[in-house]
Write an enzyme that holds these catalytic residues in place. Structure first.
Site, mmCIF file in Angstrom:
data_model
loop_
_atom_site.group_PDB
_atom_site.id
_atom_site.type_symbol
_atom_site.label_atom_id
_atom_site.label_comp_id
_atom_site.label_asym_id
_atom_site.label_seq_id
_atom_site.Cartn_x
_atom_site.Cartn_y
_atom_site.Cartn_z
ATOM 1 N N ARG A 19 0.834 -1.213 0.062
ATOM 2 C CA ARG A 19 0.115 0.050 -0.067
ATOM 3 C C ARG A 19 0.918 1.106 0.039
ATOM 4 N NH1 ARG A 19 -5.573 -0.373 1.231
ATOM 5 N NH2 ARG A 19 -6.144 -2.303 0.985
ATOM 6 N N ARG A 23 -3.392 6.874 0.556
ATOM 7 C CA ARG A 23 -4.071 8.188 1.148
ATOM 8 C C ARG A 23 -3.068 8.700 2.154
ATOM 9 N NH1 ARG A 23 -9.572 5.682 2.920
ATOM 10 N NH2 ARG A 23 -8.279 3.730 3.228
ATOM 11 N N ARG A 32 -5.594 12.289 -7.240
ATOM 12 C CA ARG A 32 -6.624 11.311 -7.224
ATOM 13 C C ARG A 32 -8.154 12.230 -7.218
ATOM 14 N NH1 ARG A 32 -10.621 8.846 -5.496
ATOM 15 N NH2 ARG A 32 -10.647 7.368 -3.717
ATOM 16 N N ASP A 68 -6.910 -2.716 -7.462
ATOM 17 C CA ASP A 68 -7.359 -3.408 -6.237
ATOM 18 C C ASP A 68 -7.491 -4.812 -6.599
ATOM 19 O OD1 ASP A 68 -8.453 -2.448 -3.318
ATOM 20 O OD2 ASP A 68 -9.903 -3.934 -4.023
ATOM 21 N N TYR A 144 -14.957 -11.617 1.040
ATOM 22 C CA TYR A 144 -15.994 -10.540 0.782
ATOM 23 C C TYR A 144 -17.054 -10.759 -0.032
ATOM 24 C CZ TYR A 144 -12.014 -7.417 2.242
ATOM 25 O OH TYR A 144 -11.283 -6.620 3.021
HETATM 26 O O1 CP3 Z 1 0.270 0.616 -3.504
HETATM 27 C C1 CP3 Z 1 -0.322 -0.701 -3.418
HETATM 28 O O2 CP3 Z 1 -0.314 -1.391 -2.690
HETATM 29 C C2 CP3 Z 1 -1.094 -1.022 -4.750
HETATM 30 C C3 CP3 Z 1 -2.501 -1.057 -4.619
HETATM 31 C C4 CP3 Z 1 -3.450 -1.562 -3.709
HETATM 32 C C5 CP3 Z 1 -4.759 -1.206 -3.403
HETATM 33 N N1 CP3 Z 1 -5.286 -2.280 -2.535
HETATM 34 C C6 CP3 Z 1 -5.124 0.210 -3.554
HETATM 35 C C7 CP3 Z 1 -6.061 0.611 -2.665
HETATM 36 C C8 CP3 Z 1 -3.246 -3.126 -3.407
HETATM 37 C C9 CP3 Z 1 -2.171 -4.117 -3.657
HETATM 38 C C10 CP3 Z 1 -4.504 -3.420 -2.570
HETATM 39 C C11 CP3 Z 1 -4.905 -4.675 -2.208
HETATM 40 C C12 CP3 Z 1 -6.113 -4.908 -1.316
HETATM 41 N N2 CP3 Z 1 -7.014 -4.164 -1.320
HETATM 42 C C13 CP3 Z 1 -6.198 -5.816 -0.100
HETATM 43 C C14 CP3 Z 1 -5.086 -6.864 0.085
HETATM 44 C C15 CP3 Z 1 -4.021 -6.280 0.951
HETATM 45 C C16 CP3 Z 1 -4.507 -5.658 2.348
HETATM 46 O O3 CP3 Z 1 -4.600 -4.706 2.312
HETATM 47 O O4 CP3 Z 1 -4.999 -6.420 3.119
HETATM 48 C C17 CP3 Z 1 -7.457 -5.898 0.324
HETATM 49 C C18 CP3 Z 1 -8.033 -6.559 1.328
HETATM 50 C C19 CP3 Z 1 -8.287 -4.758 -0.328
HETATM 51 C C20 CP3 Z 1 -9.610 -4.411 -0.415
HETATM 52 C C21 CP3 Z 1 -9.703 -2.896 0.013
HETATM 53 N N3 CP3 Z 1 -9.485 -1.960 -0.973
HETATM 54 C C22 CP3 Z 1 -10.071 -2.303 1.119
HETATM 55 C C23 CP3 Z 1 -10.292 -2.942 2.514
HETATM 56 C C24 CP3 Z 1 -10.178 -1.000 0.947
HETATM 57 C C25 CP3 Z 1 -10.488 0.364 2.093
HETATM 58 C C26 CP3 Z 1 -9.538 0.352 3.206
HETATM 59 C C27 CP3 Z 1 -8.103 0.934 2.867
HETATM 60 O O5 CP3 Z 1 -7.288 0.495 3.179
HETATM 61 O O6 CP3 Z 1 -8.173 1.660 2.160
HETATM 62 C C28 CP3 Z 1 -9.693 -0.749 -0.487
HETATM 63 C C29 CP3 Z 1 -9.526 0.781 -1.046
HETATM 64 C C30 CP3 Z 1 -8.196 0.751 -1.429
HETATM 65 N N4 CP3 Z 1 -7.543 -0.057 -2.277
HETATM 66 C C31 CP3 Z 1 -7.517 2.177 -1.494
HETATM 67 C C32 CP3 Z 1 -6.174 1.948 -2.261
HETATM 68 C C33 CP3 Z 1 -5.169 3.185 -2.433
HETATM 69 C C34 CP3 Z 1 -8.154 3.506 -0.828
HETATM 70 C C35 CP3 Z 1 -8.901 4.042 -1.927
HETATM 71 C C36 CP3 Z 1 -9.235 5.626 -1.585
HETATM 72 O O7 CP3 Z 1 -8.232 6.289 -2.159
HETATM 73 O O8 CP3 Z 1 -10.232 5.962 -0.911
#
Ligand code: CP3
Length: 339
Positions: A19, A23, A32, A68, A144
Site C-alpha cells: 500500500r 491516502r 486522485r 485493487d 468479501y
Molecule cells: O500501493 C499498493 O499497494 C497497490 C494498490 C493496492 C490497493 N489495494 C489500492 C487501494 C493493493 C495491492 C490493494 C490490495 C487490497 N485491497 C487488499 C489486500 C491487502 C491488504 O491491505 O490487506 C485488500 C483486502 C483490499 C480491499 C480494499 N481496498 C479495502 C479493504 C479498502 C479500503 C480500506 C483501505 O485500506 O483503504 C480498499 C481501497 C483501496 N485500495 C485504496 C487504495 C489506495 C483506498 C482508496 C481511496 O483512495 O479511497
C-alpha cells in the site's frame, strides 16, 4: 529484488512497502481528486502516475500496479463499489449464485490493467526498477463475496464452510481459475514479480486452513509462470500456518509482524525467501528508532534464503510520510551482506 526473491546472492535486502501508493501521501490525494476509486483504477494515465509516486516521493525500490484485488471480480459480472472498502452489490451465497458468475474475459472486460502494466514496464525498464503485479487470493476474495463487505468475524463465510462446504468449494474453484489466469495475464503484460494477498486466510484454525486455503495456494503456485515472475504469498495473521505457507510452493513468504523472521528463516530453509515485516504503526517512531528496527529485521532474516524488506501489512491512511522515508532510507543504508 528479483535475486532476493529467487534466493540468489544480493548486497543487501531491497525495500518496498505494501500500500505504498495511497491516502497517506498528500500527492496521492491531490492527483486522485474527488473521483471514485474504481474510476482511478480504470484511468490508465492516472493509475500509472499513482503507481510511480512512491518511487520518487518515498524512495521505494519496486513499483506495484495501482489497482485493487476487486478489479478482476468485475470480470465475473459482479457489481463492486468502494465505501471505502469493497462492497458487493449482490453477495454470493448459494450454488446458483456461483453458477451465475460469468466466464471471465479479462482482456475484454478489464483491459486497462494490462495497459497500465505495459506502460509501467516501459517507464521502468531504463532504470531497471522491478514491476510487481498482484491478485487477491481465492479465500480472501470469497470472504468479501460471501459477506458482501469486510467483517470482523466473517461468520457468514464460516457458516458456508462448516454448513454448506460444496458451495464454498465451487466458489473457491472459480476464484482459483480466475486468479491463475489473471496473474499469468499480468506477467504477459510485464509484471516481473506477482504477489498473492490472502488477508483473511488467518481467521481459520490450522486444520481448516490446510483443507481450504493451502490447496488454492498450491494450485496457484503450480499454474502461475513462476519461472518468468516469482510468486510472493502474503498471509495476514498467519503465524499459526507458517509451515503451510512454506508448503504452498510460493517463492517468497510475506509475513506480518506477529512472526519472528529468524524463526521463519529456520522453518522456510532453502524453500522460500522472506518478505517483511515491520508493524506499519512502528513508522510513527523517530527516524533513528525506525533505522534500528530495520537493522534488526535484516539481522533476523540474514539466515533466510533471501529477504525483501517490507511492512507486515499495508501503509495506513495515518502513516507519517517521514516514517516511510526513514524506513526506505535505513534499508538503503544497510551494510552489504557479510560486511
Ligand atoms: O500501493 C499498493 O499497494 C497497490 C494498490 C493496492 C490497493 N489495494 C489500492 C487501494 C493493493 C495491492 C490493494 C490490495 C487490497 N485491497 C487488499 C489486500 C491487502 C491488504 O491491505 O490487506 C485488500 C483486502 C483490499 C480491499 C480494499 N481496498 C479495502 C479493504 C479498502 C479500503 C480500506 C483501505 O485500506 O483503504 C480498499 C481501497 C483501496 N485500495 C485504496 C487504495 C489506495 C483506498 C482508496 C481511496 O483512495 O479511497
Amino acid at each position: 529484488m528479483l535475486r532476493a526473491c529467487r534466493g540468489e546472492p544480493v548486497d543487501r535486502p531491497p525495500v518496498w512497502l505494501m500500500r505504498q501508493a495511497g491516502r497517506y501521501l498528500p500527492e496521492y490525494r491531490a492527483a486522485r481528486g474527488a473521483g471514485s476509486f474504481l474510476d482511478a483504477c480504470r484511468d490508465v494515465e492516472l493509475a500509472v502516475e499513482l503507481s510511480l509516486q512512491p518511487l520518487r516521493l518515498v524512495g521505494s525500490e519496486a513499483v506495484i500496479l495501482f489497482s485493487d484485488i476487486f478489479v478482476p471480480i468485475l470480470a465475473l459480472g459482479v457489481g463492486v463499489d468502494f465505501r471505502p472498502g469493497p462492497v458487493v452489490e449482490r453477495p454470493i451465497r448459494t450454488r446458483d449464485d456461483v453458477a451465475r458468475l460469468a466466464a471471465p474475459d479479462l482482456a475484454g472486460s478489464i483491459p486497462y490493467v494490462f495497459e497500465i502494466l505495459r506502460r509501467l514496464r516501459a517507464a521502468l525498464e531504463p532504470e531497471q526498477v522491478p514491476l510487481l503485479g498482484f491478485a487477491g487470493a481465492p479465500f480472501t476474495l470469497a470472504a468479501y463475496l460471501v459477506e458482501g463487505q469486510g467483517s470482523r468475524h466473517f461468520a457468514g463465510l464460516k457458516r458456508l464452510l462448516y454448513a454448506e462446504p460444496a458451495v464454498l468449494r465451487a466458489l473457491l474453484e472459480r476464484l482459483t481459475d480466475l486468479t491463475v489466469a489473471y496473474l499469468n495475464a499480468q506477467i504477459a503484460a510485464g509484471a516481473q514479480v506477482v504477489q498473492l494477498f490472502d488477508t483473511w486466510a488467518g481467521i481459520l484454525p490450522r486444520t481448516e486452513y490446510r483443507a481450504w486455503v493451502l490447496p488454492t495456494h498450491q494450485a496457484i503456485a503450480e499454474r502461475v509462470e513462476r519461472t518468468r515472475a516469482p510468486l510472493i504469498l502474503y498471509v495476514n495473521d498467519g503465524a499459526h500456518v507458517l509451515d503451510e505457507m512454506v508448503e504452498s510452493g510460493a517463492d517468497v513468504l510475506s509475513l506480518d509482524w506477529r512472526v519472528e523472521l529468524a524463526e521463519a528463516a529456520r522453518r522456510a530453509g532453502r524453500r522460500a525467501s522472506l518478505q517483511g515485516n515491520l508493524d506499519p504503526c512502528a513508522l510513527a517512531a523517530p527516524p533513528e528508532a525506525i533505522a534500528e528496527m530495520v537493522r534488526g529485521l535484516a539481522r533476523a532474516a540474514a539466515p533466510a534464503r533471501g529477504h525483501v524488506l517490507n511492512l507486515g501489512h499495508g501503509c495506513l491512511p495515518e502513516t507519517p510520510v517521514a516514517g516511510v522515508r526513514a524506513f526506505t532510507g535505513a534499508a538503503r543504508a544497510l551494510a552489504p551482506a557479510g560486511g
